[in-house]
Enzyme design. Structure first.
Site, PDB file in Angstrom:
ATOM      1  N   PHE A  17      41.990  39.146  42.622  1.00 54.60           N
ATOM      2  CA  PHE A  17      41.370  39.960  41.587  1.00 54.60           C
ATOM      3  C   PHE A  17      42.301  40.183  40.398  1.00 54.60           C
ATOM      4  CE2 PHE A  17      38.714  42.018  45.099  1.00 54.60           C
ATOM      5  CZ  PHE A  17      37.590  41.270  44.788  1.00 54.60           C
ATOM      6  N   GLU A  18      43.545  40.488  40.677  1.00 55.53           N
ATOM      7  CA  GLU A  18      44.477  40.855  39.617  1.00 55.53           C
ATOM      8  C   GLU A  18      44.997  39.654  38.846  1.00 55.53           C
ATOM      9  OE1 GLU A  18      45.235  43.890  38.547  1.00 55.53           O
ATOM     10  OE2 GLU A  18      44.090  44.916  40.107  1.00 55.53           O
TER      11      GLU A  18
END
Length: 152
Positions: A17-18
């Site tokens: 996600f990051e």
């Protein structure tokens, strides 16, 4: 046995996600950020600035592992003791993104502690879809995936 830390799948979930950017960049709301979404350096507490030098992949990975601890603790210390590893992974991913204060006062945490994992919990995850006051499609996708991990 009580879960107190992410497993490799949980680490990978947040990293996915990051993303990892080794030089300073502005996040979606204009905050200088580096590595896996860090806005400050854990060793010094100094905020990231756009003038900071790039970091190495090892530095990014090391910072990420240090930065995770308060998020893991927030989930571990405020949720019931029988959550599964997948539950924990999803909740730490959410907390890493919304902050410990946001998690501790969230409907997600309340429903988890009430053992509710139906559409009400999914809706509670989806409440966290804004950044800078705007709905962010990427956050909707992240919340849906976190909920799927939670119930798997």
């Amino acid at each position: 046995m009580e879960i107190t830390q992410l497993d490799q799948a949980g680490l990978d979930l947040i990293k996915q996600f990051e993303g990892c950017i080794l030089h300073p960049y502005l996040d979606q709301v204009g905050i200088p950020t580096i590595g896996y979404g860090q806005t400050y350096y854990p060793a010094t507490g100094k905020k990231v600035t756009m003038q900071d030098p790039p970091i190495t992949q090892k530095q990014a990975d090391d910072m990420f592992l240090v930065m995770l601890k308060p998020y893991e603790l927030a989930v571990y210390s405020t949720t019931r003791d029988d959550i599964t590893q997948n539950n924990f992974n999803a909740l730490v991913s959410l907390t890493y993104n919304i902050g410990t204060a946001g998690f501790k006062t969230s409907t997600v945490r309340r429903l988890v502690n009430e053992s509710i994992a139906d559409e009400r919990l999914e809706a509670a995850f989806l409440m966290w879809k804004k950044a800078g006051g705007k709905v962010i499609p990427g956050l909707i996708n992240r919340r849906k995936k976190e909920y799927r991990v939670y119930i798997s």
